[in-house]
Write a protein that holds these residues in place. Sequence first.
Motif, PDB file in Angstrom:
ATOM      1  N   PHE A  56      -6.737 -10.186   6.121  1.00 59.73           N
ATOM      2  CA  PHE A  56      -7.019  -9.007   5.372  1.00 59.73           C
ATOM      3  C   PHE A  56      -5.641  -8.464   4.866  1.00 59.73           C
ATOM      4  CE2 PHE A  56     -11.565  -9.135   5.761  1.00 59.73           C
ATOM      5  CZ  PHE A  56     -12.110  -8.426   4.585  1.00 59.73           C
ATOM      6  N   CYS A  57      -4.769  -8.573   5.979  1.00 62.66           N
ATOM      7  CA  CYS A  57      -3.556  -7.910   5.629  1.00 62.66           C
ATOM      8  C   CYS A  57      -2.680  -8.629   4.816  1.00 62.66           C
ATOM      9  CB  CYS A  57      -2.601  -8.007   7.135  1.00 62.66           C
ATOM     10  SG  CYS A  57      -3.187  -6.667   8.459  1.00 62.66           S
ATOM     11  N   SER A  58      -2.903  -9.765   4.406  1.00 67.38           N
ATOM     12  CA  SER A  58      -2.230 -10.808   3.305  1.00 67.38           C
ATOM     13  C   SER A  58      -2.921 -10.341   1.958  1.00 67.38           C
ATOM     14  CB  SER A  58      -2.306 -11.893   3.679  1.00 67.38           C
ATOM     15  OG  SER A  58      -1.618 -12.079   5.006  1.00 67.38           O
ATOM     16  N   LEU A  59      -3.891  -9.867   1.907  1.00 67.57           N
ATOM     17  CA  LEU A  59      -4.561  -9.550   0.554  1.00 67.57           C
ATOM     18  C   LEU A  59      -4.358  -8.204   0.004  1.00 67.57           C
ATOM     19  CD1 LEU A  59      -8.148 -11.160   1.817  1.00 67.57           C
ATOM     20  CD2 LEU A  59      -6.459 -12.371   0.387  1.00 67.57           C
ATOM     21  N   GLY A  60      -4.995  -8.366  -1.470  1.00 73.25           N
ATOM     22  CA  GLY A  60      -4.389  -7.052  -1.971  1.00 73.25           C
ATOM     23  C   GLY A  60      -5.703  -6.024  -2.036  1.00 73.25           C
ATOM     24  N   TRP A  61      -6.352  -5.830  -0.914  1.00 76.12           N
ATOM     25  CA  TRP A  61      -7.312  -4.689  -0.836  1.00 76.12           C
ATOM     26  C   TRP A  61      -6.957  -3.780   0.146  1.00 76.12           C
ATOM     27  CZ3 TRP A  61     -11.276  -9.152   0.747  1.00 76.12           C
ATOM     28  CH2 TRP A  61     -11.731  -9.931  -0.577  1.00 76.12           C
ATOM     29  N   PRO A  62      -7.435  -2.689  -0.139  1.00 72.07           N
ATOM     30  CA  PRO A  62      -7.096  -1.412   0.766  1.00 72.07           C
ATOM     31  C   PRO A  62      -7.499  -1.254   2.143  1.00 72.07           C
ATOM     32  CG  PRO A  62      -8.650  -0.969  -0.664  1.00 72.07           C
ATOM     33  CD  PRO A  62      -8.493  -2.001  -1.013  1.00 72.07           C
ATOM     34  N   ASP A  63      -8.383  -2.085   2.712  1.00 68.31           N
ATOM     35  CA  ASP A  63      -9.302  -2.172   3.815  1.00 68.31           C
ATOM     36  C   ASP A  63      -8.393  -2.079   5.011  1.00 68.31           C
ATOM     37  OD1 ASP A  63     -10.743  -3.757   1.655  1.00 68.31           O
ATOM     38  OD2 ASP A  63     -12.172  -3.197   2.821  1.00 68.31           O
ATOM     39  N   SER A  64      -7.181  -2.934   5.116  1.00 66.58           N
ATOM     40  CA  SER A  64      -6.508  -2.683   6.126  1.00 66.58           C
ATOM     41  C   SER A  64      -5.726  -1.516   6.466  1.00 66.58           C
ATOM     42  CB  SER A  64      -5.312  -4.127   6.277  1.00 66.58           C
ATOM     43  OG  SER A  64      -4.566  -3.905   5.071  1.00 66.58           O
ATOM     44  N   LEU A  65      -5.166  -1.065   5.352  1.00 63.58           N
ATOM     45  CA  LEU A  65      -4.563   0.381   5.566  1.00 63.58           C
ATOM     46  C   LEU A  65      -5.583   1.467   5.735  1.00 63.58           C
ATOM     47  CD1 LEU A  65      -1.903  -0.124   2.808  1.00 63.58           C
ATOM     48  CD2 LEU A  65      -1.443   0.155   4.873  1.00 63.58           C
ATOM     49  N   PHE A  66      -6.902   1.355   5.135  1.00 64.42           N
ATOM     50  CA  PHE A  66      -7.860   2.433   5.404  1.00 64.42           C
ATOM     51  C   PHE A  66      -8.123   2.385   6.956  1.00 64.42           C
ATOM     52  CE2 PHE A  66     -12.393   2.522   6.417  1.00 64.42           C
ATOM     53  CZ  PHE A  66     -12.596   3.890   6.035  1.00 64.42           C
ATOM     54  N   ILE A  67      -8.213   1.077   7.601  1.00 67.33           N
ATOM     55  CA  ILE A  67      -8.414   1.036   8.996  1.00 67.33           C
ATOM     56  C   ILE A  67      -7.456   1.466   9.756  1.00 67.33           C
ATOM     57  CG2 ILE A  67      -8.901  -0.445  10.850  1.00 67.33           C
ATOM     58  CD1 ILE A  67     -10.563  -2.350   8.856  1.00 67.33           C
ATOM     59  N   VAL A 117       3.727  -6.195  -5.257  1.00 63.72           N
ATOM     60  CA  VAL A 117       2.869  -6.455  -4.575  1.00 63.72           C
ATOM     61  C   VAL A 117       3.170  -7.241  -3.308  1.00 63.72           C
ATOM     62  CG1 VAL A 117       0.836  -8.141  -4.740  1.00 63.72           C
ATOM     63  CG2 VAL A 117       1.794  -7.013  -6.837  1.00 63.72           C
ATOM     64  N   ASP A 118       4.081  -7.807  -3.047  1.00 59.62           N
ATOM     65  CA  ASP A 118       4.497  -8.518  -1.637  1.00 59.62           C
ATOM     66  C   ASP A 118       5.065  -7.257  -0.844  1.00 59.62           C
ATOM     67  OD1 ASP A 118       3.863 -11.058  -2.604  1.00 59.62           O
ATOM     68  OD2 ASP A 118       5.992 -11.603  -3.281  1.00 59.62           O
ATOM     69  N   ALA A 119       5.700  -6.518  -1.444  1.00 60.84           N
ATOM     70  CA  ALA A 119       5.905  -5.487  -0.428  1.00 60.84           C
ATOM     71  C   ALA A 119       4.835  -4.536   0.011  1.00 60.84           C
ATOM     72  CB  ALA A 119       6.924  -4.286  -1.255  1.00 60.84           C
ATOM     73  N   VAL A 120       3.734  -4.536  -0.779  1.00 58.49           N
ATOM     74  CA  VAL A 120       2.555  -3.689  -0.316  1.00 58.49           C
ATOM     75  C   VAL A 120       1.830  -4.485   0.949  1.00 58.49           C
ATOM     76  CG1 VAL A 120       0.332  -3.065  -0.587  1.00 58.49           C
ATOM     77  CG2 VAL A 120       2.223  -2.776  -2.303  1.00 58.49           C
ATOM     78  N   ARG A 121       1.912  -5.775   0.656  1.00 56.75           N
ATOM     79  CA  ARG A 121       1.518  -6.800   1.629  1.00 56.75           C
ATOM     80  C   ARG A 121       2.235  -6.684   2.994  1.00 56.75           C
ATOM     81  NH1 ARG A 121       0.402 -11.024  -2.902  1.00 56.75           N
ATOM     82  NH2 ARG A 121      -1.777 -10.867  -3.012  1.00 56.75           N
ATOM     83  N   TYR A 122       3.526  -6.471   2.990  1.00 52.31           N
ATOM     84  CA  TYR A 122       4.351  -6.268   4.067  1.00 52.31           C
ATOM     85  C   TYR A 122       4.006  -4.935   4.884  1.00 52.31           C
ATOM     86  CZ  TYR A 122       7.105 -10.579   2.991  1.00 52.31           C
ATOM     87  OH  TYR A 122       7.331 -11.835   2.667  1.00 52.31           O
ATOM     88  N   LEU A 123       3.806  -3.924   3.999  1.00 57.19           N
ATOM     89  CA  LEU A 123       3.439  -2.931   4.530  1.00 57.19           C
ATOM     90  C   LEU A 123       2.277  -2.700   5.072  1.00 57.19           C
ATOM     91  CD1 LEU A 123       3.701   0.433   4.767  1.00 57.19           C
ATOM     92  CD2 LEU A 123       2.766   0.541   2.540  1.00 57.19           C
ATOM     93  N   GLN A 124       1.276  -3.500   4.765  1.00 52.91           N
ATOM     94  CA  GLN A 124      -0.044  -3.639   5.446  1.00 52.91           C
ATOM     95  C   GLN A 124      -0.098  -4.640   6.774  1.00 52.91           C
ATOM     96  OE1 GLN A 124      -2.478  -4.032   1.427  1.00 52.91           O
ATOM     97  NE2 GLN A 124      -2.353  -5.919   2.520  1.00 52.91           N
ATOM     98  N   SER A 150      -7.185   8.711   4.824  1.00 53.22           N
ATOM     99  CA  SER A 150      -8.049   7.165   4.636  1.00 53.22           C
ATOM    100  C   SER A 150      -9.090   7.279   3.744  1.00 53.22           C
ATOM    101  CB  SER A 150      -8.772   7.071   6.256  1.00 53.22           C
ATOM    102  OG  SER A 150      -9.766   7.948   6.472  1.00 53.22           O
ATOM    103  N   ALA A 151      -9.822   8.401   3.160  1.00 55.18           N
ATOM    104  CA  ALA A 151     -10.689   8.630   2.307  1.00 55.18           C
ATOM    105  C   ALA A 151      -9.988   8.483   0.862  1.00 55.18           C
ATOM    106  CB  ALA A 151     -11.531   9.836   2.377  1.00 55.18           C
ATOM    107  N   LEU A 152      -8.847   8.488   0.720  1.00 57.77           N
ATOM    108  CA  LEU A 152      -8.076   8.170  -0.573  1.00 57.77           C
ATOM    109  C   LEU A 152      -7.737   6.826  -0.725  1.00 57.77           C
ATOM    110  CD1 LEU A 152      -5.249  11.115  -0.619  1.00 57.77           C
ATOM    111  CD2 LEU A 152      -7.564  11.072  -1.672  1.00 57.77           C
ATOM    112  N   PHE A 153      -8.139   5.807   0.394  1.00 61.19           N
ATOM    113  CA  PHE A 153      -8.056   4.540   0.235  1.00 61.19           C
ATOM    114  C   PHE A 153      -9.525   3.737  -0.066  1.00 61.19           C
ATOM    115  CE2 PHE A 153      -3.847   5.416   2.218  1.00 61.19           C
ATOM    116  CZ  PHE A 153      -3.187   4.299   1.434  1.00 61.19           C
ATOM    117  N   LEU A 202       1.298 -12.707  14.575  1.00 63.53           N
ATOM    118  CA  LEU A 202       0.254 -13.867  13.657  1.00 63.53           C
ATOM    119  C   LEU A 202       0.000 -13.315  12.418  1.00 63.53           C
ATOM    120  CD1 LEU A 202      -1.590 -15.896  13.882  1.00 63.53           C
ATOM    121  CD2 LEU A 202      -3.493 -14.310  14.641  1.00 63.53           C
ATOM    122  N   ARG A 203      -0.272 -12.179  12.066  1.00 61.54           N
ATOM    123  CA  ARG A 203      -0.484 -11.712  10.670  1.00 61.54           C
ATOM    124  C   ARG A 203       0.862 -11.780   9.729  1.00 61.54           C
ATOM    125  NH1 ARG A 203      -3.900  -9.621  14.058  1.00 61.54           N
ATOM    126  NH2 ARG A 203      -5.734  -8.575  13.261  1.00 61.54           N
ATOM    127  N   ALA A 204       1.935 -11.743  10.092  1.00 69.12           N
ATOM    128  CA  ALA A 204       3.157 -11.894   9.729  1.00 69.12           C
ATOM    129  C   ALA A 204       3.509 -13.271   9.280  1.00 69.12           C
ATOM    130  CB  ALA A 204       4.686 -11.400  10.324  1.00 69.12           C
TER     131      ALA A 204
END
Length: 221
Positions: A122-133, A75-82, A165-168, A14-16
Motif C-alpha cells: 500500500f505504501c507504493s500505491l497512490g492511495w491515501p490509506d497508508s498516510l491515513f493509518i 508522484v514518486d516523492a509522495v510514495r517515498y513520503l508514505q 487523518s479525516a482530511l485523508f 521492506l517497504r522501501a
Amino acid sequence: MPSVRAWIVIGVALRAALLCLSVPIELQSDEAHYAWLGLGWERFGYLTDSQRFLWPPAYPFLHKLGFQLFEERGVDAVRYLQISASIATGWGTAALAQRLISARAAKLAVALWALHLPLAAFCSLGWPDSLFIALLLPGLVLLHDGASAMDQRKLVAAGLLLGVSALFKEIGLALALLSAVWLAAHLHKTCKENATPASLAFVFALFLPLAPWAARNLEHY
C-alpha cells in the motif's frame, strides 16, 4: 525475537525495497485522479474537484506539493513520503498492542505489520490509506494515554492527529466522532470533575483542522 524498534526498521526497509523494485509504476484508476487533482491544483492554484470527486483535500494537496518541488517526480516523492510515514504506523501498531494487551503482543503485532506484503505494498500505491493509518494509530495511542492520565496536552495532540487523518479519508471523521463519544463516556465514568474540559479540549482540537475544509465546501457547494 527482535525488538519493536528492530521490527519497525525491518518493515520500513521492506517497504522501501518493494518500492525500488516496482518503479516506474503506472497510475491506475483513483491513483490517476488523485495525481490529476494535485497537478490541476499546482497549475491553476485551486482544487479542481467536482461533485463526482468530492474527496478530502489532504492527499491531492500532497501531490500539489510534490509537483511544485519535484516536478515530474512529484508522484514518486509522495510514495517515498508514505514509506517514511510507515514508521508511525509501525510504532502505533506496537503501542496500541502493548497498552491493550501486553508487551509480547506488541512484538507480535509489529512483526505481522512489518512482514505482511499486501499491507506493505500500500505504501507504493497512490492511495491515501497508508498516510491515513499513519495518523490514525498514533492519534489513538495519544487518546488512550491522555484519557488514562487526564493529560489534556495528549488529548489535544490526539484530536489534531485524528482531525488531520479525516482530511485523508472520509471514514476518519466517523472514527473521530466515535472517539469523542468514547472519551466523554470514559472521563465521565472515571473522573467526573474534569470530564467536560478535557472532552471539550479534544473536540476543539479535532475540528480545528477540519474547519477550513468545511467552510470551503459550505461556500463552494
